[in-house]
Design a protein around this motif. Structure first.
Motif, PDB file in Angstrom:
ATOM      1  N   ILE A  62       0.850  -1.194   0.000  1.00  0.00           N
ATOM      2  CA  ILE A  62       0.000   0.000   0.000  1.00  0.00           C
ATOM      3  C   ILE A  62       0.881   1.238   0.000  1.00  0.00           C
ATOM      4  CG2 ILE A  62      -1.673   1.361   1.323  1.00  0.00           C
ATOM      5  CD1 ILE A  62      -2.713  -1.250   2.509  1.00  0.00           C
ATOM      6  N   LYS A  63       0.519   2.202  -0.831  1.00  0.00           N
ATOM      7  CA  LYS A  63       1.120   3.531  -0.783  1.00  0.00           C
ATOM      8  C   LYS A  63      -0.014   4.477  -0.420  1.00  0.00           C
ATOM      9  CE  LYS A  63       3.712   6.873  -3.530  1.00  0.00           C
ATOM     10  NZ  LYS A  63       4.343   7.129  -4.839  1.00  0.00           N
ATOM     11  N   LEU A  64       0.098   5.103   0.750  1.00  0.00           N
ATOM     12  CA  LEU A  64      -0.969   5.942   1.279  1.00  0.00           C
ATOM     13  C   LEU A  64      -0.467   7.379   1.410  1.00  0.00           C
ATOM     14  CD1 LEU A  64      -3.835   5.982   2.541  1.00  0.00           C
ATOM     15  CD2 LEU A  64      -2.739   5.522   4.731  1.00  0.00           C
ATOM     16  N   PRO A  65      -0.474   8.155   0.305  1.00  0.00           N
ATOM     17  CA  PRO A  65       0.048   9.528   0.370  1.00  0.00           C
ATOM     18  C   PRO A  65      -0.819  10.433   1.237  1.00  0.00           C
ATOM     19  CG  PRO A  65      -0.551   8.903  -1.900  1.00  0.00           C
ATOM     20  CD  PRO A  65      -0.973   7.796  -1.000  1.00  0.00           C
ATOM     21  N   LEU A  66      -0.150  11.262   2.041  1.00  0.00           N
ATOM     22  CA  LEU A  66      -0.850  12.205   2.904  1.00  0.00           C
ATOM     23  C   LEU A  66      -0.259  13.596   2.731  1.00  0.00           C
ATOM     24  CD1 LEU A  66      -1.065  10.166   6.238  1.00  0.00           C
ATOM     25  CD2 LEU A  66      -2.910  10.613   4.626  1.00  0.00           C
ATOM     26  N   THR A  67      -1.093  14.593   2.965  1.00  0.00           N
ATOM     27  CA  THR A  67      -0.635  15.981   2.945  1.00  0.00           C
ATOM     28  C   THR A  67      -0.634  16.507   4.382  1.00  0.00           C
ATOM     29  OG1 THR A  67      -2.869  16.869   2.690  1.00  0.00           O
ATOM     30  CG2 THR A  67      -1.658  16.351   0.652  1.00  0.00           C
ATOM     31  N   VAL A  68      -0.041  17.659   4.571  1.00  0.00           N
ATOM     32  CA  VAL A  68      -0.013  18.296   5.888  1.00  0.00           C
ATOM     33  C   VAL A  68      -1.437  18.523   6.383  1.00  0.00           C
ATOM     34  CG1 VAL A  68       0.601  20.439   7.095  1.00  0.00           C
ATOM     35  CG2 VAL A  68       2.256  19.336   5.573  1.00  0.00           C
ATOM     36  N   GLU A  69      -2.318  19.002   5.511  1.00  0.00           N
ATOM     37  CA  GLU A  69      -3.702  19.278   5.900  1.00  0.00           C
ATOM     38  C   GLU A  69      -4.414  18.007   6.357  1.00  0.00           C
ATOM     39  OE1 GLU A  69      -2.373  20.378   2.883  1.00  0.00           O
ATOM     40  OE2 GLU A  69      -1.955  22.330   3.760  1.00  0.00           O
ATOM     41  N   GLU A  70      -4.189  16.903   5.674  1.00  0.00           N
ATOM     42  CA  GLU A  70      -4.836  15.647   6.055  1.00  0.00           C
ATOM     43  C   GLU A  70      -4.364  15.185   7.431  1.00  0.00           C
ATOM     44  OE1 GLU A  70      -5.737  13.521   1.778  1.00  0.00           O
ATOM     45  OE2 GLU A  70      -3.664  13.550   2.497  1.00  0.00           O
ATOM     46  N   ILE A  71      -3.083  15.363   7.721  1.00  0.00           N
ATOM     47  CA  ILE A  71      -2.575  14.962   9.034  1.00  0.00           C
ATOM     48  C   ILE A  71      -3.120  15.883  10.122  1.00  0.00           C
ATOM     49  CG2 ILE A  71      -0.500  14.707  10.449  1.00  0.00           C
ATOM     50  CD1 ILE A  71       0.940  13.798   7.904  1.00  0.00           C
ATOM     51  N   LEU A  72      -3.225  17.180   9.817  1.00  0.00           N
ATOM     52  CA  LEU A  72      -3.775  18.118  10.798  1.00  0.00           C
ATOM     53  C   LEU A  72      -5.226  17.786  11.136  1.00  0.00           C
ATOM     54  CD1 LEU A  72      -2.233  21.480   9.543  1.00  0.00           C
ATOM     55  CD2 LEU A  72      -1.653  20.235  11.638  1.00  0.00           C
ATOM     56  N   ASN A  86       5.967 -10.648   3.188  1.00  0.00           N
ATOM     57  CA  ASN A  86       6.872 -10.408   2.047  1.00  0.00           C
ATOM     58  C   ASN A  86       6.599  -9.097   1.315  1.00  0.00           C
ATOM     59  OD1 ASN A  86       8.516 -12.796   2.174  1.00  0.00           O
ATOM     60  ND2 ASN A  86       6.713 -13.934   1.477  1.00  0.00           N
ATOM     61  N   THR A  87       5.902  -8.140   1.947  1.00  0.00           N
ATOM     62  CA  THR A  87       5.646  -6.850   1.311  1.00  0.00           C
ATOM     63  C   THR A  87       5.977  -5.713   2.282  1.00  0.00           C
ATOM     64  OG1 THR A  87       3.338  -6.627   2.025  1.00  0.00           O
ATOM     65  CG2 THR A  87       3.725  -7.837  -0.034  1.00  0.00           C
ATOM     66  N   TYR A  88       5.868  -4.490   1.790  1.00  0.00           N
ATOM     67  CA  TYR A  88       6.036  -3.308   2.630  1.00  0.00           C
ATOM     68  C   TYR A  88       4.993  -2.282   2.220  1.00  0.00           C
ATOM     69  CZ  TYR A  88       8.247  -0.829  -1.274  1.00  0.00           C
ATOM     70  OH  TYR A  88       8.490  -0.218  -2.482  1.00  0.00           O
ATOM     71  N   SER A  89       4.753  -1.326   3.090  1.00  0.00           N
ATOM     72  CA  SER A  89       3.827  -0.227   2.798  1.00  0.00           C
ATOM     73  C   SER A  89       4.509   1.083   3.160  1.00  0.00           C
ATOM     74  CB  SER A  89       2.538  -0.368   3.597  1.00  0.00           C
ATOM     75  OG  SER A  89       1.796  -1.481   3.150  1.00  0.00           O
ATOM     76  N   ILE A  90       4.136   2.148   2.436  1.00  0.00           N
ATOM     77  CA  ILE A  90       4.720   3.453   2.729  1.00  0.00           C
ATOM     78  C   ILE A  90       3.624   4.496   2.893  1.00  0.00           C
ATOM     79  CG2 ILE A  90       6.916   3.004   1.573  1.00  0.00           C
ATOM     80  CD1 ILE A  90       5.979   4.677  -0.778  1.00  0.00           C
ATOM     81  N   ILE A  91       3.939   5.468   3.747  1.00  0.00           N
ATOM     82  CA  ILE A  91       3.085   6.637   3.915  1.00  0.00           C
ATOM     83  C   ILE A  91       3.943   7.839   3.530  1.00  0.00           C
ATOM     84  CG2 ILE A  91       1.726   8.026   5.506  1.00  0.00           C
ATOM     85  CD1 ILE A  91       1.334   5.507   7.202  1.00  0.00           C
ATOM     86  N   PRO A  92       3.860   8.276   2.262  1.00  0.00           N
ATOM     87  CA  PRO A  92       4.613   9.462   1.860  1.00  0.00           C
ATOM     88  C   PRO A  92       3.871  10.727   2.282  1.00  0.00           C
ATOM     89  CG  PRO A  92       3.643   8.382  -0.067  1.00  0.00           C
ATOM     90  CD  PRO A  92       3.209   7.623   1.146  1.00  0.00           C
ATOM     91  N   ILE A  93       4.571  11.601   2.985  1.00  0.00           N
ATOM     92  CA  ILE A  93       3.982  12.846   3.469  1.00  0.00           C
ATOM     93  C   ILE A  93       4.651  13.995   2.733  1.00  0.00           C
ATOM     94  CG2 ILE A  93       3.582  14.305   5.481  1.00  0.00           C
ATOM     95  CD1 ILE A  93       3.968  11.690   7.164  1.00  0.00           C
ATOM     96  N   THR A  94       3.877  14.720   1.928  1.00  0.00           N
ATOM     97  CA  THR A  94       4.400  15.859   1.173  1.00  0.00           C
ATOM     98  C   THR A  94       4.346  17.098   2.058  1.00  0.00           C
ATOM     99  OG1 THR A  94       3.629  14.865  -0.879  1.00  0.00           O
ATOM    100  CG2 THR A  94       4.159  17.210  -0.933  1.00  0.00           C
ATOM    101  N   VAL A  95       5.520  17.688   2.272  1.00  0.00           N
ATOM    102  CA  VAL A  95       5.636  18.855   3.141  1.00  0.00           C
ATOM    103  C   VAL A  95       6.244  19.999   2.341  1.00  0.00           C
ATOM    104  CG1 VAL A  95       6.589  19.751   5.284  1.00  0.00           C
ATOM    105  CG2 VAL A  95       6.006  17.340   5.112  1.00  0.00           C
TER     106      VAL A  95
END
Length: 192
Positions: A62-72, A86-95
């Motif tokens: 899973i790739k679950l992109p988040l923005t600053v507003e979503e985290i707030l 055997n898998t990995y997941s990432i949470i990319p946070i665009t700042v």
């Protein structure tokens, strides 16, 4: 010089493991990193290669992109992330604004998970140019709550990586919560 401070707590909130722990009075500082300093030592380069290789060739669940507003607007509830064996997941946070602090708290079921934080200048930047801020660490997050933070010094993408590639048969659930803190800027306006 970079600073990494790790603290592990069991589900009851008691300290159960330390790695370079720093205490301030009664407050405990959890895993932190100052992203303005990137140590390019050979040891870090070897660790970096493992994270970059995972991002390049591992099986992404899973790739679950988040923005600053979503985290707030996250609220108080934990979020759940399912990661197959055997898998990995990432949470990319665009700042886009430097100075923020990204904080996380997570636990896992039924066993441990590996965790890392990687910085990428932009989505277009090659993975080879990513910087590992917190090297991949296997966390006993099924026994204790893992807390950490990273201070944002540069705009870009901060990727929280939850890695289960070491597990051949057992899928994991990660329960996580993210918060952001803005820097406190004192302008002296209340000084007489």
């Amino acid at each position: 010089m970079s600073q990494i401070v790790l603290l592990r707590r069991d589900k009851g909130g008691n300290e159960s493991g330390r790695q370079a722990i720093e205490k301030r009075g009664s407050d405990t500082v959890n895993s932190t990193y100052n992203s303005s300093t990137f140590d390019e030592s050979e040891e870090l380069q070897m660790a970096q290669d493992a994270e970059i290789c995972l991002l390049k060739s591992g099986e992404l669940m899973i790739k679950l992109p988040l923005t600053v507003e979503e985290i707030l607007n996250f609220g108080e509830a934990n979020q759940e992330l399912f990661i197959k064996s055997n898998t990995y997941s990432i949470i990319p946070i665009t700042v886009e604004e430097p100075g923020l602090t990204i904080s996380w708290v997570f636990s896992s079921e039924p066993k441990s998970i590996s965790f890392s934080v990687v910085y990428q200048e932009s989505e277009e930047a090659p993975l080879d140019q990513c910087k590992v801020l917190i090297p991949m660490t296997r966390c006993n997050s099924h026994k204790e709550t893992i807390r950490g933070k990273v201070k944002v010094r540069n705009s870009g993408i901060y990727m929280l990586i939850f890695d289960n590639t070491f597990s051949r048969f057992i899928s994991k659930k990660v329960f996580y919560h993210l918060t952001l803190q803005r820097p406190v800027i004192y302008d002296g306006s209340d000084f007489p």
